[in-house]
Motif scaffolding. Structure first.
Motif, PDB file in Angstrom:
ATOM      1  N   ILE A 144      -5.746  -0.441   5.130  1.00  0.00           N
ATOM      2  CA  ILE A 144      -6.153   0.892   4.685  1.00  0.00           C
ATOM      3  C   ILE A 144      -6.867   1.626   5.813  1.00  0.00           C
ATOM      4  O   ILE A 144      -6.598   2.799   6.099  1.00  0.00           O
ATOM      5  CB  ILE A 144      -7.053   0.794   3.442  1.00  0.00           C
ATOM      6  N   LEU A 200       0.825  -1.212   0.000  1.00  0.00           N
ATOM      7  CA  LEU A 200       0.000   0.000   0.000  1.00  0.00           C
ATOM      8  C   LEU A 200       0.858   1.260   0.000  1.00  0.00           C
ATOM      9  O   LEU A 200       0.543   2.234  -0.696  1.00  0.00           O
ATOM     10  CB  LEU A 200      -0.915  -0.005   1.228  1.00  0.00           C
ATOM     11  N   LEU A 225      -7.517   4.679  -2.858  1.00  0.00           N
ATOM     12  CA  LEU A 225      -7.386   3.445  -2.079  1.00  0.00           C
ATOM     13  C   LEU A 225      -8.744   2.799  -1.847  1.00  0.00           C
ATOM     14  O   LEU A 225      -8.901   1.579  -1.991  1.00  0.00           O
ATOM     15  CB  LEU A 225      -6.703   3.744  -0.743  1.00  0.00           C
ATOM     16  N   THR A 234      -6.168  -6.298   3.202  1.00  0.00           N
ATOM     17  CA  THR A 234      -5.980  -4.994   2.558  1.00  0.00           C
ATOM     18  C   THR A 234      -6.882  -3.934   3.176  1.00  0.00           C
ATOM     19  O   THR A 234      -6.431  -2.826   3.504  1.00  0.00           O
ATOM     20  CB  THR A 234      -6.251  -5.105   1.049  1.00  0.00           C
TER      21      THR A 234
END
Length: 766
Positions: free
Chosen positions: A403, A362, A462, A399
């Motif tokens: 985030i 990321l 994102l 993920t």
């Protein structure tokens, strides 16, 4: 009749030939009596051929002392008789017949160069060929010196014609006879005019106008123009690789152009503009050449930065200079596709693999977004590079969690992922407004979905990895629950920080999706007020966090039962709570939280801050000193043996317990001296601390297990079905809100467990 015609034709041919011969004779004899004119022409021809005869210059006696005036008169006489073309033809044939003399010397010089690799040998060869050229060149000054007054322009024109034809023939024979190795040898010579000696001041070969005049005379400049340019290009490449590789902080283009002005311009002027008259003429002659060399600088810099692009992104923002170089070069060089291909390849090799942590991926993705925005503001390059990264991140189960952790500020420093990003609502896809005066068409190399996925701020990019922001909101709730439950009652600073995070997230996601988070924050405040009231009625060391079960994410369950005084404390607190709120009842989650303990042993006190399981085990030792593993597990409920062993190891390390035999532990009222005991080593597998709240991935898995009965019934009654049809039918199930990607992941997991099989995109019961 045919015979008569044939006879007539022969007579006409004889007559015409006789007339032509007579005209030629009269022209050569020039109307003189007898053969005096013919004799003068013959003497003039012999003198001219004697003057122009190609000779072997290795012969010491090859020169002939001839009267230039007489030779000029002879050539003028031949020209008057209109036989100068014949004389020139004779000269060119003589050059061809004697050219083997030059070939022999060329072969010797080339062989010598191949042995020594000395460019001075090539310089000697060029000078030697020039000597042959000058020695065999027709002395055109004979013509101009003997030409009658008033006709000098005709003489000059005729001289130029003779010399140009001789030069063309000489060069043709020379280039036809040069060996293949000459190109490399000539390149070495040109390179020596550009390279410097050890002092860096003097070229290895003198770089002056006579040298290039020699090249021009024998035709090397035009013939090997590409070789000459290649030397300049290679010099540029060497300098750029030596001075710019890894130098990313500052832009290099201005420095490179200054270097070109200082080092290459002089060389280029002598190479391409040596015959210029004045600066304006030189500038005009150099315009095209300088543009080509400047283009090559841009090309080499672009290729270098393309090879370094992955590391440049890693070094951001300390690589701003390199990013501006790439942007500048791409305006002149067609390097967009190679840049995309190089970055995608580097990402596959160095980033998108199981060994890379999701947070690292990321971080690199965010850096890629920021860097490619500098290089290509419209975002076409980012769209092409980001697609594989987004697809890979979408497949990783953690993920969303990573985030979200960065959105709310990870305590481990993860908040740097979105540092300096403006706090604003998530970007929404906008429809093109063609009436807008600022509207611009899509770039030529944009993909079909470019406008729909046009990047905005980093956070929106994102979040757009997934189709719905609801996934992020649910994960926000899970993460917030974990963070809130980890806050001590007296830690007001952390609670205020979480409250500020919620306010920021409201701006990004809106008020409605975060109502559950508001309830969780309210529960924390209410819990503190409740605890203050209970403590005022009856002082207790228990300070629980009281939450509303219906508004919090599902919490991890446990079968731990706190023994002894801990159970009494819980029951006492529950009674006071029920007095304060008669309509509510506490349900304890004893496996969560921490306990500050002080163990009073015979010879010492041991202070420790431990999880509830460790406290429960040590409480059991207050009733007897020796316990087996099975007895301990039974005393606190159904506990995983690995977790139990880890909890007991904590007290062993603190010197409170001792393992006498395997799985048998004894309380040490009196500390033992630390001695090395020989016993068989045990491998302890540390279990992860259970999270207070189930992760979003775990919640989704549990939800899909509920809907498995629906899926099983469909496939049993209807046979094989496509994924789309299963998704459409599941929408009728109460509470079903999963995406087709989540359904596909669940079906794939069921296939791995042997529950279903998939063929040609259709699923059926195994």
């Amino acid at each position: 009749m045919p015979l008569s015609n044939h006879t007539g034709l022969n007579d006409a041919l004889r007559s015409q030939t006789s007339i032509k011969w007579q005209e030629c004779f009269n022209r050569i004899n020039r109307g003189q009596n007898n053969l005096a004119g013919l004799k003068e022409f013959s003497e003039a021809w012999n003198l001219a051929t004697e003057a122009w005869q190609p000779r072997n210059i290795n012969d010491p006696n090859w020169r002939r002392d001839l009267n230039k005036v007489e030779v000029g008169k002879a050539i003028l006489l031949i020209s008057t008789c209109r036989r100068l073309p014949g004389l020139l033809e004779w000269l060119l044939d003589a050059v061809r017949d004697n050219f083997h003399l030059i070939i022999a010397e060329v072969d010797v010089y080339i062989a010598h160069f191949e042995e020594t690799q000395d460019p001075l040998v090539v310089l000697q060869l060029v000078n030697r060929v020039r000597e042959w050229f000058n020695a065999w060149s027709p002395l055109t000054e004979y013509i101009t010196s003997a030409w009658p007054a008033g006709t000098s322009s005709s003489g000059v024109g005729l001289s130029h014609t003779i010399l140009s034809q001789y030069t063309a023939v000489f060069q043709r024979h020379l280039f036809a006879s040069l060996p293949p190795a000459f190109a490399a040898a000539f390149k070495a010579l040109i390179s020596a005019t550009l390279r410097r000696d050890d002092s860096g001041l003097i070229p290895l070969i003198p770089h002056h106008k006579p040298l290039w005049d020699a090249f021009e005379i024998i035709g090397l400049t035009d013939r090997y123009e590409s070789v000459i340019a290649a030397v300049g290009y290679e010099r540029i490449e060497e300098h750029i690789l030596a001075s710019c590789a890894g130098e990313w902080v500052e832009t290099q283009m201005d420095k490179l152009r200054a270097w070109m002005t200082e080092v290459l311009i002089e060389w280029l002027l002598l190479t391409y503009a040596r015959n210029a008259v004045g600066q304006d003429n030189a500038r005009a002659m150099m315009q095209g050449v300088a543009s080509r060399f400047d283009f090559h600088i841009n090309k080499v810099v672009c290729d270098l930065r393309t090879r370094e692009i992955f590391d440049i992104i890693i070094a951001y923002p300390d690589s701003m200079g390199a990013l501006h170089d790439i942007r500048h070069c791409l305006q002149r060089v067609d390097g967009r596709e190679p840049l995309v291909a190089a970055l995608r390849k580097a990402n596959r090799k160095r980033l998108l693999h199981p060994g890379a942590d999701t947070t690292l991926i990321l971080a690199q993705y965010v850096a890629t977004i920021r860097c490619l925005r500098i290089i290509d503001p419209p975002g076409v390059l980012l769209f092409k590079v980001a697609d594989p990264i987004r697809r890979y991140l979408r497949e990783r189960p953690d993920t969303i969690r990573c985030i979200v952790a960065n959105l709310v500020g990870d305590e481990d420093g993860g908040d740097t992922l979105v540092e300096n990003e403006p706090v604003q609502p998530l970007h929404q896809v906008e429809v093109d407004d063609y009436l807008d005066s600022t509207w611009e068409p899509e770039p030529n190399d944009a993909g079909p979905d470019f406008r729909a996925n046009k990047p905005s701020d980093v956070i929106s990019t994102l979040v757009s990895i997934y189709d719905s922001k609801d996934l992020f909101v649910k994960e926000l709730q899970v993460l917030l629950a974990q963070r809130l439950l980890a806050i001590n009652n007296d830690d007001n600073e952390r609670l205020d920080k979480e409250r500020r995070n919620i306010e920021i997230l409201k701006i990004r996601f809106g008020e409605a999706p975060l109502q559950v988070c508001e309830v969780m924050m309210k529960d924390m405040s209410d819990s503190r007020r409740t605890d203050v009231h209970v403590q005022s009625q009856k002082d207790s060391v228990v300070h629980p966090t009281i939450i509303s079960t219906n508004f919090w994410p599902p919490l991890e369950s446990s079968d731990i039962v706190m023994p002894g005084q801990f159970k009494q404390m819980q029951e006492s607190y529950s009674k006071e709570f029920c007095v304060f709120k008669p309509d509510k009842k506490l349900k304890w989650l004893p496996h969560l939280g921490t306990i500050d303990m002080v163990l009073e042993l015979e010879d010492r006190k041991v202070e420790a801050k431990v999880p509830p399981l460790e406290a429960a085990f040590i409480e059991l030792f207050s009733t007897k000193e020796v316990w087996t593993m099975d007895e301990l597990v039974a005393g606190v409920g159904n506990v995983d043996r690995i977790a139990a062993l880890k909890a007991l190891t904590t007290w062993v390390d603190l010197g409170v317990l001792k393992e006498d035999t395997e799985n048998t532990f004894r309380l040490l009222e009196v500390a033992e001296e630390k001695v090395t005991l020989e016993r068989e080593p045990r491998t302890v597998i540390a279990a992860e601390e259970p999270a207070p709240a189930s992760s979003l991935h775990q919640q989704q898995a549990e939800q899909m297990r509920v809907y498995w009965k629906f899926i099983e019934g469909m496939l049993t009654n209807l046979g094989s079905l496509s994924l789309d049809r299963i998704q459409n039918m599941l929408k009728f199930a109460p509470g079903y809100d999963q995406t087709i990607d989540q359904l596909a992941a669940f079906m794939d997991a069921a296939r791995r467990e042997g529950m279903v099989v998939e063929r040609d995109g259709h699923w059926k019961i195994a």
